[in-house]
Design a protein around this motif. Structure first.
Motif, PDB file in Angstrom:
ATOM      1  N   ARG A  59       0.813  -1.394  -0.108  1.00 28.52           N
ATOM      2  CA  ARG A  59       0.006  -0.035  -0.165  1.00 28.52           C
ATOM      3  C   ARG A  59       0.734   1.333  -0.062  1.00 28.52           C
ATOM      4  NH1 ARG A  59      -5.750  -0.720   2.062  1.00 28.52           N
ATOM      5  NH2 ARG A  59      -5.240   1.506   2.945  1.00 28.52           N
ATOM      6  N   GLU A  60       0.547   2.181  -0.950  1.00 24.92           N
ATOM      7  CA  GLU A  60       1.361   3.506  -1.066  1.00 24.92           C
ATOM      8  C   GLU A  60       0.970   4.326   0.367  1.00 24.92           C
ATOM      9  OE1 GLU A  60       0.347   5.922  -4.153  1.00 24.92           O
ATOM     10  OE2 GLU A  60       0.838   4.378  -5.538  1.00 24.92           O
ATOM     11  N   ASP A  61      -0.015   4.152   0.981  1.00 21.02           N
ATOM     12  CA  ASP A  61      -0.320   5.066   2.285  1.00 21.02           C
ATOM     13  C   ASP A  61       0.594   4.710   3.551  1.00 21.02           C
ATOM     14  OD1 ASP A  61      -2.013   2.844   2.194  1.00 21.02           O
ATOM     15  OD2 ASP A  61      -3.703   3.872   3.024  1.00 21.02           O
ATOM     16  N   ILE A  62       0.770   3.142   3.643  1.00 15.47           N
ATOM     17  CA  ILE A  62       1.256   2.789   5.066  1.00 15.47           C
ATOM     18  C   ILE A  62       2.515   1.749   4.578  1.00 15.47           C
ATOM     19  CG2 ILE A  62      -0.842   2.897   6.330  1.00 15.47           C
ATOM     20  CD1 ILE A  62      -1.411   0.089   5.620  1.00 15.47           C
ATOM     21  N   THR A 103       5.866   2.871   6.148  1.00 11.54           N
ATOM     22  CA  THR A 103       5.894   2.770   7.659  1.00 11.54           C
ATOM     23  C   THR A 103       5.780   1.324   8.204  1.00 11.54           C
ATOM     24  OG1 THR A 103       4.547   4.657   7.636  1.00 11.54           O
ATOM     25  CG2 THR A 103       4.721   3.617   9.802  1.00 11.54           C
TER      26      THR A 103
END
Length: 289
Positions: free
Chosen positions: A273-276, A279
């Motif tokens: 996933r690009e958003d997480i 992290t």
């Protein structure tokens, strides 16, 4: 040659999910999320991608959360609208009126029995069966790959995947015939063969395209492995009467009916996933030091 188009899909979601207790005491196992979407949502999206027009859920007691998930949520949507929040994430959970049907499996008597419960809605048409806890990640999706194969050969198709020899006793296993790329002729099916007796290492995974005649076979199907009415046994009785093939899935499968497989699916999807992704990757590397 053209074959009757595939328009309907059956989702057997009546199981008790005992392997995930206590999480599944009040929550259907199909509603367990992989990152932020429930397993059943991924399966429905896969069916829509493959051109399926009607979703048939075979449910049981305590499964109303699945019905609510694919319905309109007035309070939530009104609140989000007042706050100016995007509805995009909710739109993919709303199926059109008439696109979804629910039928109740009164007691858990096996996958074959669950499929048979949908016979009146399926009618005299070919249909797909998708098991949501077999989480399939591919491009195109697993069912779309199978529909492409169905349009060439017709008949019955099952998703096939190679498994280690020491795991064949956990699956339905194919007795293979001629192979043509991803297509393997199915000469026989054995449900959970005893260790060392499997006819191949090609196992049956939870995606099927079946002809309506299987319903008539299930009508008289005796109980099989585990004291349940097994879909594999019914399919085995149809071999020789209709074309039968396995389609080796080009992609990754995660067994989300298993705790380790479920955690692996969450990690794999999160990392992509690009958003997480960044992290989570940094956390995983730090954790493994």
């Amino acid at each position: 040659m053209s074959f009757k188009p595939l328009r309907k899909a059956v989702f057997p979601v009546g199981g008790l999910g005992t392997r995930f207790l206590p999480a599944t005491k009040a929550l259907p196992k199909e509603m367990l999320p992989v990152v932020d979407r429930p397993l059943i949502q991924y399966a429905v999206d896969e069916a829509i991608e493959a051109g399926i027009e009607q979703m048939i859920f075979v449910t049981g007691r305590g499964k109303s959360a699945i019905e609510d998930h694919f319905d309109i949520a007035y309070e939530l949507e009104t609140t989000m609208a007042h706050r100016g929040k995007s509805m995009d994430l909710l739109h993919q959970t709303r199926l059109n009126p008439g696109q979804v049907a629910y039928v109740r499996q009164q007691e858990p008597m096996g996958l074959g029995h669950a499929v048979w419960c949908a016979r009146h809605i399926v009618g005299d048409e070919p249909f797909a069966v998708l098991l949501a806890d077999d989480f399939m990640v591919g491009d195109p999706g697993c069912l779309k790959q199978m529909v492409e194969a169905y349009n060439k050969v017709g008949g019955n198709l099952i998703c096939a995947q190679e498994v280690p020899e020491d795991q064949t006793h956990m699956y339905g296993v194919i007795t293979p015939g001629a192979r043509d790329g991803a297509l393997t002729e199915v000469r026989g099916l054995v449900e959970k063969p005893r260790p060392g007796t499997a006819p191949s290492n090609l196992s049956v995974i939870g995606r099927y395209i079946l002809q309506p005649e299987v319903m008539r076979v299930l009508e008289t199907q005796e109980k099989g492995a585990g004291g349940e009415i097994q879909l594999t046994d019914a399919m085995a009785r149809m071999i020789g009467d209709q074309p039968f093939h396995g389609v080796t899935f080009d992609g990754r499968r995660y067994d989300c009916g298993d705790k380790a497989g479920y955690v692996q699916a969450n990690l794999a999807v999160a990392l992509g996933r690009e958003d997480i992704g960044g992290t989570v990757r940094a956390f995983a590397i730090d954790l493994l030091r």
